[in-house]
Design an enzyme around this catalytic site. Structure first.
Site, PDB file in Angstrom:
ATOM      1  N   ASP A  49      49.167  37.908  28.599  1.00 26.42           N
ATOM      2  CA  ASP A  49      48.347  36.893  27.946  1.00 26.42           C
ATOM      3  C   ASP A  49      47.349  37.547  27.001  1.00 26.42           C
ATOM      4  O   ASP A  49      46.655  38.502  27.362  1.00 26.42           O
ATOM      5  CB  ASP A  49      47.588  36.084  29.008  1.00 26.42           C
ATOM      6  CG  ASP A  49      46.687  35.034  28.390  1.00 26.42           C
ATOM      7  OD1 ASP A  49      47.209  33.976  27.999  1.00 26.42           O
ATOM      8  OD2 ASP A  49      45.470  35.271  28.286  1.00 26.42           O
ATOM      9  N   TYR A  54      40.816  37.854  20.274  1.00 24.59           N
ATOM     10  CA  TYR A  54      40.387  38.996  21.076  1.00 24.59           C
ATOM     11  C   TYR A  54      40.306  40.245  20.198  1.00 24.59           C
ATOM     12  O   TYR A  54      41.271  40.610  19.522  1.00 24.59           O
ATOM     13  CB  TYR A  54      41.343  39.261  22.234  1.00 24.59           C
ATOM     14  CG  TYR A  54      41.409  38.172  23.280  1.00 24.59           C
ATOM     15  CD1 TYR A  54      40.438  37.179  23.371  1.00 24.59           C
ATOM     16  CD2 TYR A  54      42.452  38.143  24.199  1.00 24.59           C
ATOM     17  CE1 TYR A  54      40.498  36.194  24.330  1.00 24.59           C
ATOM     18  CE2 TYR A  54      42.523  37.158  25.182  1.00 24.59           C
ATOM     19  CZ  TYR A  54      41.553  36.181  25.237  1.00 24.59           C
ATOM     20  OH  TYR A  54      41.631  35.204  26.194  1.00 24.59           O
ATOM     21  N   SER A 205      39.639  34.831  34.662  1.00 27.89           N
ATOM     22  CA  SER A 205      38.461  35.292  35.399  1.00 27.89           C
ATOM     23  C   SER A 205      38.552  34.999  36.898  1.00 27.89           C
ATOM     24  O   SER A 205      37.599  34.505  37.495  1.00 27.89           O
ATOM     25  CB  SER A 205      37.182  34.672  34.826  1.00 27.89           C
ATOM     26  OG  SER A 205      36.041  35.382  35.261  1.00 27.89           O
ATOM     27  N   PRO A 206      39.678  35.317  37.553  1.00 24.60           N
ATOM     28  CA  PRO A 206      39.780  35.077  38.999  1.00 24.60           C
ATOM     29  C   PRO A 206      38.843  35.945  39.821  1.00 24.60           C
ATOM     30  O   PRO A 206      38.594  35.647  40.996  1.00 24.60           O
ATOM     31  CB  PRO A 206      41.251  35.406  39.300  1.00 24.60           C
ATOM     32  CG  PRO A 206      41.627  36.394  38.243  1.00 24.60           C
ATOM     33  CD  PRO A 206      40.893  35.949  37.008  1.00 24.60           C
ATOM     34  N   LEU A 207      38.298  37.000  39.202  1.00 22.93           N
ATOM     35  CA  LEU A 207      37.339  37.868  39.893  1.00 22.93           C
ATOM     36  C   LEU A 207      35.915  37.643  39.390  1.00 22.93           C
ATOM     37  O   LEU A 207      35.038  38.461  39.642  1.00 22.93           O
ATOM     38  CB  LEU A 207      37.729  39.335  39.715  1.00 22.93           C
ATOM     39  CG  LEU A 207      39.101  39.724  40.279  1.00 22.93           C
ATOM     40  CD1 LEU A 207      39.384  41.197  40.032  1.00 22.93           C
ATOM     41  CD2 LEU A 207      39.187  39.406  41.764  1.00 22.93           C
ATOM     42  N   ALA A 208      35.693  36.517  38.691  1.00 22.06           N
ATOM     43  CA  ALA A 208      34.358  36.166  38.193  1.00 22.06           C
ATOM     44  C   ALA A 208      33.727  37.323  37.428  1.00 22.06           C
ATOM     45  O   ALA A 208      32.629  37.783  37.737  1.00 22.06           O
ATOM     46  CB  ALA A 208      33.451  35.709  39.337  1.00 22.06           C
ATOM     47  N   LYS A 215      31.230  45.233  42.856  1.00 21.37           N
ATOM     48  CA  LYS A 215      30.697  46.427  42.197  1.00 21.37           C
ATOM     49  C   LYS A 215      29.277  46.246  41.673  1.00 21.37           C
ATOM     50  O   LYS A 215      28.674  47.206  41.192  1.00 21.37           O
ATOM     51  CB  LYS A 215      31.621  46.847  41.055  1.00 21.37           C
ATOM     52  CG  LYS A 215      31.664  45.893  39.866  1.00 21.37           C
ATOM     53  CD  LYS A 215      32.599  46.445  38.800  1.00 21.37           C
ATOM     54  CE  LYS A 215      32.689  45.523  37.596  1.00 21.37           C
ATOM     55  NZ  LYS A 215      33.609  46.072  36.562  1.00 21.37           N
ATOM     56  N   GLY A 285      42.609  41.347  34.009  1.00 23.39           N
ATOM     57  CA  GLY A 285      42.326  42.428  33.076  1.00 23.39           C
ATOM     58  C   GLY A 285      41.972  43.680  33.856  1.00 23.39           C
ATOM     59  O   GLY A 285      41.848  43.658  35.079  1.00 23.39           O
ATOM     60  N   ASN A 295      45.175  45.710  42.544  1.00 28.90           N
ATOM     61  CA  ASN A 295      44.938  44.269  42.625  1.00 28.90           C
ATOM     62  C   ASN A 295      46.226  43.454  42.653  1.00 28.90           C
ATOM     63  O   ASN A 295      46.254  42.350  43.212  1.00 28.90           O
ATOM     64  CB  ASN A 295      44.058  43.824  41.462  1.00 28.90           C
ATOM     65  CG  ASN A 295      42.651  44.394  41.563  1.00 28.90           C
ATOM     66  OD1 ASN A 295      42.221  44.833  42.627  1.00 28.90           O
ATOM     67  ND2 ASN A 295      41.936  44.409  40.456  1.00 28.90           N
TER      68      ASN A 295
END
Length: 339
Positions: A49, A54, A205-208, A215, A285, A295
């Site tokens: 994607d 970008y 943004s599944p990991l916000a 982290k 990403g 991941n």
């Protein structure tokens, strides 16, 4: 890797999609991009994607170079149109002019004669929806895209677009909303509408913005220059909303939940997203190839209800759910291009 049909279409996508919106950030180089794409391919990821906006169009070029030599029929390449890609007033939006010119530019930069899904990056209040959908139909009927999709449209906008797509004999198969254990905005209205229509979710943004990896410990700011938290190309405006001690402290309290399952926080958070039956793929990403490798293992995780309840108990007070947030992500007025 696991695979799933995209909504009720015949297109099959990998449950983890590789997204290269970090291209051009302080943490990325061409060498890193190539290594991350290779790691994605090695992990079995076939869905990629990107978007014309970008890195000011450089991300599409970079992805095209990274995928050169791969069997095109074995890949699903998605890109987007809407945001400005030039200085003119017609270098943005979802007008027929911009869509027709943008697809040509995207195909040239990606080094392919078609994309699998061409997505409206936002809803354009300044262009009649009929004009937009007719332009998308031209793109599909000319063979330059197989399907169309949208991103951050409201439930009502998706319903209208889907109805027009059917009239024009093209398939609106996907929606790309922000979605994570912290951002559950699409659940109230958008996801139910998409389920009814057979539109699949490819969530971003599944990991916000990395917050759900743990982290960013509470009390550790200010963040150093060059980190993702300070780089606008890495999404720092969105990330800033989560960088408070209440949110960051609650994320740290998820560590025992992940440890009980032998998972990292990132794997736990991705598994939470993928458990939603409407989510066909999560866009991931990475700033290092190892992030992709580690991941991607989340596709093998099945969270039981007790674990989900523990996550909800910890994060509940800081979760964003208001459906109005979807409307807020689009241009505020029909005359935004003239401002």
């Amino acid at each position: 890797m696991e695979f799933r049909h995209l909504g009720r279409s015949g297109l099959i996508v990998s449950r983890i999609a590789y997204g290269n919106w970090l291209t051009g950030s302080s943490s990325r180089s061409e060498e890193t991009e190539l290594a991350c794409v290779r790691a994605a391919l090695d992990a079995g990821i076939t869905t990629f994607d990107t978007a014309d906006v970008y890195a000011d169009t450089a991300a599409e070029e970079s992805l095209g170079r990274a995928l050169k030599g791969e069997r095109r029929e074995g890949l699903e390449i998605l890109t987007k149109v809407f945001a400005p890609t030039g200085p003119g007033r017609n270098d943005m939006g979802l007008s027929r002019k911009h869509i027709r010119e943008s697809i040509e530019g995207s195909l040239r930069r990606l080094g392919t004669d078609h994309v699998d899904v061409y997505q409206a990056h936002r809803f354009d209040l300044s262009t009649p929806l009929e004009e937009t959908m007719e332009a998308f139909a031209d793109v599909v009927h000319s063979g330059k895209a197989h399907y169309i999709g949208v991103s951050e449209w409201t439930a009502g906008q998706i319903r209208r677009g889907h109805a027009l797509a059917r009239e024009l004999k093209i398939s609106l198969v996907s929606n790309q909303p922000q979605y994570s254990a912290l951002w559950r905005v699409p659940e109230a209205e958008v996801m139910p509408a998409c389920e009814e229509l057979g539109v699949g979710q490819i969530v971003w943004s599944p990991l916000a913005q990395g917050v759900l990896t743990g982290k960013y410990p509470p009390g550790a700011g200010p963040w150093p220059e060059g980190s993702r938290a300070t780089d606008v190309n890495d999404g720092s405006p969105e990330l800033a909303a989560w960088l408070n001690d209440d949110v960051l402290g609650r994320v740290q309290r998820l560590r025992p939940v992940a440890a009980d399952l032998g998972l990292t926080l990132a794997q736990l958070s991705l598994a939470w997203v993928l458990r939603n039956p409407g989510v066909c793929a999560a866009v991931l990403g990475a700033s290092r190839p190892g992030h992709i490798t580690d991941n991607a293992k989340a596709v093998d995780v099945r969270l039981d209800e007790e674990t989900v309840a523990r996550i909800d108990t910890v994060l509940g007070p800081v979760v964003r759910r208001d459906p109005a947030a979807t409307r807020e992500s689009s241009p505020p007025t029909p005359d935004w291009r003239l401002a």
